[in-house]
Design a protein around this motif. Sequence first.
Motif, PDB file in Angstrom:
ATOM      1  N   PRO A 164       4.884   1.648  38.187  1.00 33.76           N
ATOM      2  CA  PRO A 164       4.465   1.137  36.492  1.00 33.76           C
ATOM      3  C   PRO A 164       5.075   2.486  35.712  1.00 33.76           C
ATOM      4  N   PRO A 165       5.501   2.159  34.440  1.00 37.08           N
ATOM      5  CA  PRO A 165       5.154   0.960  33.800  1.00 37.08           C
ATOM      6  C   PRO A 165       6.605  -0.011  33.880  1.00 37.08           C
ATOM      7  N   ASP A 166       7.394   0.555  34.468  1.00 41.41           N
ATOM      8  CA  ASP A 166       8.844  -0.386  34.490  1.00 41.41           C
ATOM      9  C   ASP A 166       8.987  -0.977  35.652  1.00 41.41           C
ATOM     10  N   GLY A 167       8.358  -0.440  36.953  1.00 39.19           N
ATOM     11  CA  GLY A 167       8.361  -1.114  38.076  1.00 39.19           C
ATOM     12  C   GLY A 167       7.461  -2.239  38.537  1.00 39.19           C
ATOM     13  N   LEU A 168       7.575  -2.839  39.702  1.00 38.25           N
ATOM     14  CA  LEU A 168       6.830  -3.685  40.137  1.00 38.25           C
ATOM     15  C   LEU A 168       6.163  -3.041  41.575  1.00 38.25           C
ATOM     16  N   PRO A 169       4.993  -2.356  41.380  1.00 40.99           N
ATOM     17  CA  PRO A 169       4.218  -1.942  42.363  1.00 40.99           C
ATOM     18  C   PRO A 169       3.498  -3.064  43.483  1.00 40.99           C
ATOM     19  N   GLY A 170       3.312  -4.198  42.899  1.00 42.78           N
ATOM     20  CA  GLY A 170       2.600  -5.217  43.773  1.00 42.78           C
ATOM     21  C   GLY A 170       1.284  -5.240  43.168  1.00 42.78           C
ATOM     22  N   PHE A 171       0.398  -5.935  43.961  1.00 44.65           N
ATOM     23  CA  PHE A 171      -1.165  -6.263  43.119  1.00 44.65           C
ATOM     24  C   PHE A 171      -2.081  -5.799  43.999  1.00 44.65           C
ATOM     25  N   ASN A 172      -3.189  -5.651  43.541  1.00 46.28           N
ATOM     26  CA  ASN A 172      -4.614  -5.342  44.292  1.00 46.28           C
ATOM     27  C   ASN A 172      -5.387  -6.565  44.146  1.00 46.28           C
ATOM     28  N   SER A 173      -5.983  -7.096  45.045  1.00 47.05           N
ATOM     29  CA  SER A 173      -6.819  -8.307  44.802  1.00 47.05           C
ATOM     30  C   SER A 173      -8.230  -8.047  44.963  1.00 47.05           C
ATOM     31  N   GLY A 174      -8.659  -6.655  44.546  1.00 46.06           N
ATOM     32  CA  GLY A 174     -10.122  -6.448  44.513  1.00 46.06           C
ATOM     33  C   GLY A 174     -10.637  -7.056  43.445  1.00 46.06           C
ATOM     34  N   VAL A 175     -10.074  -7.548  42.365  1.00 46.43           N
ATOM     35  CA  VAL A 175     -10.525  -7.983  41.144  1.00 46.43           C
ATOM     36  C   VAL A 175      -9.641  -9.024  40.741  1.00 46.43           C
ATOM     37  N   LEU A 176     -10.136 -10.608  40.815  1.00 49.01           N
ATOM     38  CA  LEU A 176      -9.047 -11.674  40.759  1.00 49.01           C
ATOM     39  C   LEU A 176      -9.746 -12.505  39.544  1.00 49.01           C
ATOM     40  N   LEU A 177      -9.042 -12.838  38.676  1.00 50.47           N
ATOM     41  CA  LEU A 177      -9.350 -14.037  37.723  1.00 50.47           C
ATOM     42  C   LEU A 177      -8.702 -15.325  38.120  1.00 50.47           C
TER      43      LEU A 177
END
Length: 276
Positions: A164-177
């Motif tokens: 970030p801020p311009d890239g797409l580093p992927g997600f971390n599912s430790g906190v999900l809404l």
Amino acid sequence: MKYKISSRSTSCAKVSSEKGGSPHSPREATWPVATGENSAVQEFALQKYKRVIVHDVNELTEKLFPIVEAMQRHFSAGSGTYYSDSIFFLSVAMHRIMPKEITRIIQVDLDLKYKTNIRDLFDEFDNFPEGAVVGIAREMQPVYRHTFWQYRRENPQTKVGEPPPDGLPGFNSGVLLLNLEAMRQSKLYNQLLEPTMVQKLTEKYHFKGHLGDQDFFTMVGMEHPELFHVLDCTWNRQLCTWWRDHGYSDVFDQYFQCEGEVKIYHGNCNTPIPED
């Protein structure tokens, strides 16, 4: 609030709640129960909640398996490994197995430390853009810089796997809404659960992961970012530094930096969480 139990030895692995009641007493919750702790956990939970619903992990897995079977070979390291169990894909298909009256769920890992009232996190549902179904923070290590290595080599100008801020580093599912109602209504999201679509995307991105639901959300996010509301890093301040010592020290800090007052610390990969 919802806790996702990381231990495979538990007999029940979910907790969820709708926002309501006093700031410290949501209307209802489903609660995680480990083997032999059923009565103790329910007694504790009933002190804080008006209604407690216990879910058996085996029953949830049976419901999940037909939905996520095709994903497991793409997003786990193989049979018998930690993330190979269907339960680690619960968030992906929660909208299909939870009662229709439950419309929103917060799902979190257990290796967290809260620096604010988790009920404040519910306000993030109000910030979902149109079409978004999941709220999730960025991954704070170059995990997916590594996982997408072949796609990145073939597409040198891509933002996939970039920090970030311009890239797409992927997600971390430790906190999900999870906006379950939006997930149910989203034709696009439900199409992406189909085995043919999972296969198509994994082939496009040469994707082979090992982190369960997190891998699915990451891959889908590369293709359809409009399905996600990106949480600020302070809602999931990950502390693991494994990748800094395994080939990515030159770029690690670009992923790991997080400005602002931390609301939730995430001690992933067994990292100690700072004391108060």
